[in-house]
Design an enzyme around this catalytic site. Structure first.
Site, mmCIF file in Angstrom:
data_model
loop_
_atom_site.group_PDB
_atom_site.id
_atom_site.type_symbol
_atom_site.label_atom_id
_atom_site.label_comp_id
_atom_site.label_asym_id
_atom_site.label_seq_id
_atom_site.Cartn_x
_atom_site.Cartn_y
_atom_site.Cartn_z
ATOM 1 N N GLN A 1 0.841 -1.193 0.000
ATOM 2 C CA GLN A 1 0.000 0.000 0.000
ATOM 3 C C GLN A 1 0.879 1.248 0.000
ATOM 4 O O GLN A 1 1.668 1.442 0.921
ATOM 5 C CB GLN A 1 -0.861 -0.031 1.266
ATOM 6 C CG GLN A 1 -1.752 1.162 1.485
ATOM 7 C CD GLN A 1 -2.425 1.096 2.866
ATOM 8 O OE1 GLN A 1 -1.785 0.737 3.848
ATOM 9 N NE2 GLN A 1 -3.696 1.438 2.920
ATOM 10 N N TYR B 1 0.616 4.709 0.630
ATOM 11 C CA TYR B 1 -0.229 5.777 1.165
ATOM 12 C C TYR B 1 0.601 6.869 1.849
ATOM 13 O O TYR B 1 0.742 7.975 1.363
ATOM 14 C CB TYR B 1 -1.231 5.201 2.177
ATOM 15 C CG TYR B 1 -2.545 4.731 1.589
ATOM 16 C CD1 TYR B 1 -2.650 4.331 0.266
ATOM 17 C CD2 TYR B 1 -3.703 4.667 2.374
ATOM 18 C CE1 TYR B 1 -3.856 3.887 -0.253
ATOM 19 C CE2 TYR B 1 -4.904 4.230 1.856
ATOM 20 C CZ TYR B 1 -4.978 3.839 0.545
ATOM 21 O OH TYR B 1 -6.179 3.406 0.050
ATOM 22 N N SER C 1 4.561 -1.518 4.174
ATOM 23 C CA SER C 1 4.817 -2.878 4.638
ATOM 24 C C SER C 1 4.754 -3.815 3.442
ATOM 25 O O SER C 1 4.014 -3.563 2.500
ATOM 26 C CB SER C 1 3.795 -3.287 5.700
ATOM 27 O OG SER C 1 2.513 -2.888 5.334
ATOM 28 N N GLU D 1 -9.404 -1.639 5.479
ATOM 29 C CA GLU D 1 -8.206 -1.791 6.303
ATOM 30 C C GLU D 1 -8.585 -1.740 7.779
ATOM 31 O O GLU D 1 -8.089 -2.517 8.601
ATOM 32 C CB GLU D 1 -7.190 -0.682 5.995
ATOM 33 C CG GLU D 1 -5.984 -0.743 6.937
ATOM 34 C CD GLU D 1 -4.821 0.150 6.528
ATOM 35 O OE1 GLU D 1 -5.068 1.179 5.876
ATOM 36 O OE2 GLU D 1 -3.675 -0.203 6.864
#
Lengths: 405, 365
Positions: A127, A129, A162, A245
């Site tokens: 991800q 972000y 991650s 999420e």
């Protein structure tokens, strides 16, 4: 309220129990979302998909089992795996966040292309972000994607990515419309991690492991059709993903698995031959947490029903991430106390790390703090709960000191 | 297949809350709570007209034949408005006691009277639920002697149902020879406790038809625990709603205080604790009727968890109101004390969790 098990449900429960009894040796250890699934995990995933114990309600044309939405069926399956302490399948960001996002707002082509390989565990997503300058203030993201001859050309930096070191793909929030307002200038792109110009640098955390990364983009070219919804819709799509999420991070089935694991530890006789479960002060700590886990699980059943009926749960949904991550950390805390000094042994590197209970619980105990912070920190969740859930006013904006932005 | 309320149940909860909001504005509540008996004849009649008396009584005995989830919704509404009305013991536990251990004749005789609002039964469970106080009753030659403290719904009760240590229950008439009932006002002036001293009192009925009286008694206890949990849910929700409303209107430092994160986060914390409790209470109530293997554990856990959450919400909601929350003026303390009462009645959280461990077979009883 009707949770009556029909003969069909009872048959399913017996079927799942029999499946687990027959195949439990083939199951990988529960958890394991912090590394690329190995052969054993992939085979297990395939077995679960084949029997409809994973991705049960995802349509067949996208690689799921195609069963109609039935809250009880999902609960029966989750409960059977929890009780047995058996891995319920792979839970990673692609499966738990991107797949439901695509199901909600993706094109037919995107669903057909990405959902199948993702739920099989073959394609791993990360991800894109947070940025160094936009963490809680996610919509302030500055990573640019300019359009040039049919491509987005991406430049900038993401952090806390991650799994980026072993992921195949990224879903990326970036600024494509710099002339538009903060929230309206973002887009949500899908790109392969082997695209030239992407550099991943590991970020070692307090666990001693590099679970996160910094990801740098230098003239990374992505075809303009690798976008979910349209240009400028990124904030909307990102929030769809965030919704999932937050449900993932507050997953009560994970809490239940932890509770069961702790109970099993407390049932083992210690060095003095006594069981902690027989001692009132230890048992009461476990029972307090059990009460909270039951509340979380019942609440989840209510939310599943509301989702299936098209009801917007509002407040009920906003609390899940904050509630679940805090409870998860308290469970890990009890696990450490139950293990005592033998739980201090810690070897976090290498393949065996995830198989050693002491190390795993220590990692969970620390990693949970990362989960409390990530995905919208607890304070951000409390803003959402207070403002969107309870209707309290927003904090007035304070002036930014000169020279800062 | 669904986890939620039916349309009828939603309607029932709303209409009961509407009725109570209308009947119990603060000045009325203040007046009714003053004597501390937990009973008001007019309110009792009104609740009867809404069908509360016979809520759990089977239709063949003149009741509505509804289930524990409906009873929990009623309790939630009563807790929300801190209604001084017998319910947990008089209309839930007493009915379940007759249904689980009364013979056909006893049910035929008493359930219609409960449903009609004529028999208001205070109920004493002390020892079997882990309440503190005296719990030494003995039945000799058909006569009941000894002491039992802390009967619920005993203010102005027509009868008392006293549980014996072996799980049988004796129904005695208030005012009968050998019966001394002392009304003790509790910190919660909307509900009293009664201490019974019996000297050779003659029961009008002995409920002993269950082949496992202790198990039957535990089912009655569990039904009571569920409705007390629901009562706390309602009272705590009331306090949260009022804290949010107050935070939205009170101005300090030129701002509505709800815009301060310190205050907003107290409200968010309350909501985060309380919201999952709703589903927990629903499930615990539903399990009493439909999931016998989980009924005991769910009831005791719900009672314990709501006690813990209720205590936190009671404090935080009072704090959000600042000094005003501490005054008698706002009346917030009625719900605060309601929560205080619910926590200890039928066993505090430690005892309830112990019972949950026993129910799961973690330890022997």
């Amino acid at each position: 309220m009707d949770l009556t098990l029909t003969p069909k449900h009872r048959a399913l429960r017996d079927e799942v129990d029999a499946f687990i009894a027959a195949h439990r040796d083939a199951a990988p250890r529960p958890g394991g979302g912090r590394k690329r699934p190995d052969r054993k995990a992939l085979d297990w995933q395939a077995l679960l998909l084949e029997h409809g114990y994973f991705a049960r309600t995802i349509p067949r044309e996208y690689g799921g089992f195609g069963a109609p939405h039935d809250v009880i069926e999902l609960a029966i399956i989750a409960d059977a795996f929890s009780r047995a302490g058996i891995s319920p399948g792979i839970h990673n960001q692609g499966i738990s966040m991107l797949v439901p996002t695509l199901l909600e707002v993706g094109t037919e082509e995107q669903k057909r292309r990405w959902i199948g390989p993702t739920i099989r565990g073959e394609v791993i997503w990360c991800q894109g972000y947070s940025e160094p300058g936009s963490g809680s203030d996610l919509a302030a993201a500055q990573t640019r994607a300019a359009v040039e001859d049919g491509h987005f050309v991406i430049n900038g930096q993401k952090i806390w990515t991650s799994s980026a070191h072993f992921a195949d793909m990224m879903f990326l929030l970036c600024r494509t419309e710099p002339d538009k307002s903060k929230h309206a200038g973002l887009s949500y792109l899908l790109l392969p991690m082997n695209t030239p110009g992407i550099e991943v640098r590991p970020l070692r955390t307090m666990t001693g492991r590099a679970e996160f990364n910094e990801t740098f983009f230098t003239d990374v070219r992505v075809p303009v059709d690798q976008i979910v919804m349209g240009r400028g819709d990124g904030w909307h799509v990102a929030n769809v993903t965030l919704k999932y999420e937050r449900m993932l991070l507050g997953d009560p089935n994970k809490l239940q698995q932890r509770l069961e694991a702790i109970r099993r530890m407390m049932e083992q006789p210690g060095a003095d031959g006594a069981r902690l479960l027989d001692r009132a002060e230890w048992r009461d700590r476990l029972l307090r947490l059990q009460g909270e886990v039951i509340a979380a699980r019942n609440h989840n059943m209510r939310l599943l029903t509301e989702t299936a009926e098209g009801v917007d749960s509002g407040l009920g949904r906003f609390i899940v991430k904050y509630h679940g991550t805090m409870l998860g950390h308290r469970l890990a805390s009890l696990a450490l106390d139950v293990m005592g000094s033998t739980g201090l042994l810690y070897e976090p590197q290498g393949e065996v790390a995830e198989d050693d209970p002491a190390t795993t619980w220590q990692i969970d105990y620390m990693y949970d703090i990362g989960l409390i912070i990530g995905g919208g920190s607890s304070n951000i969740q409390k803003n959402i709960i207070g403002e969107r859930g309870l209707g309290l006013p927003r904090e007035p904006k304070a002036a930014v000191p000169a020279g800062r932005n | 297949m669904r986890f939620g309320l039916t349309e009828d149940q939603g309607l029932f909860g709303r209409s009961l809350r509407g009725f109570l909001a209308d009947r119990l504005p603060l000045d009325a509540l203040r007046r009714l709570a003053e004597p501390g008996t937990g009973f008001d004849a007019e309110l009792w009649r009104g609740l009867g007209e809404l069908g509360l008396h016979g809520l759990l009584v089977p239709e063949e005995h003149g009741g509505a034949g509804l289930g524990m989830l409906d009873a929990a919704l009623a309790a939630e509404a009563l807790g929300y408005h801190a209604a001084p009305a017998p319910f947990a013991a008089a209309l839930v536990m007493a009915v379940q006691a007759f249904r689980s251990a009364g013979d056909a004749e006893q049910q035929r005789q008493w359930l219609p009277r409960i449903a009609a609002g004529q028999a208001r039964i205070g109920l004493g469970f002390a020892g079997l639920a882990g309440q503190t106080g005296r719990a030494a009753l003995r039945l000799e030659g058909g006569r009941l002697s000894g002491a039992l403290d802390g009967l619920m719904d005993g203010g102005d009760a027509t009868h008392f149902l006293a549980y014996l240590p072996d799980g049988r229950a004796a129904l005695i008439e208030a005012g009968a020879p050998g019966v001394t009932a002392t009304l003790r006002r509790s910190v919660d002036r909307t509900r009293a406790l009664v201490d019974l001293d019996l000297a050779g009192a003659a029961p009008v009925a002995l409920l002993q038809s269950s082949n496992d009286p202790l198990a039957a008694a535990r089912r009655v206890r569990d039904a009571g625990r569920v409705v007390l949990a629901a009562d706390t849910l309602g009272a705590a929700q009331n306090m949260l709603d009022r804290a949010v409303a107050y935070a939205n209107e009170r101005v300090q430092f030129g701002r509505v205080i709800g815009s301060f994160q310190g205050v907003k986060y107290m409200c968010a914390d309350m909501a985060t604790m309380l919201e999952p409790c709703r589903a927990m209470v629903w499930y615990a109530a539903y399990a009493q009727d439909a999931v016998p293997e989980e009924a005991a554990m769910a009831a005791s856990h719900a009672k314990a968890h709501l006690a813990e959450v209720g205590r936190e919400v009671a404090r935080l909601a009072t704090e959000v109101h600042g000094g005003m929350g501490f005054t008698d003026l706002l009346g917030l303390h009625y719900q605060f004390k309601r929560i205080t009462f619910d926590r200890q009645a039928l066993g505090g959280p430690e005892r309830c969790r112990h019972d949950a461990a026993v129910a799961q077979g973690w330890i022997a009883a």
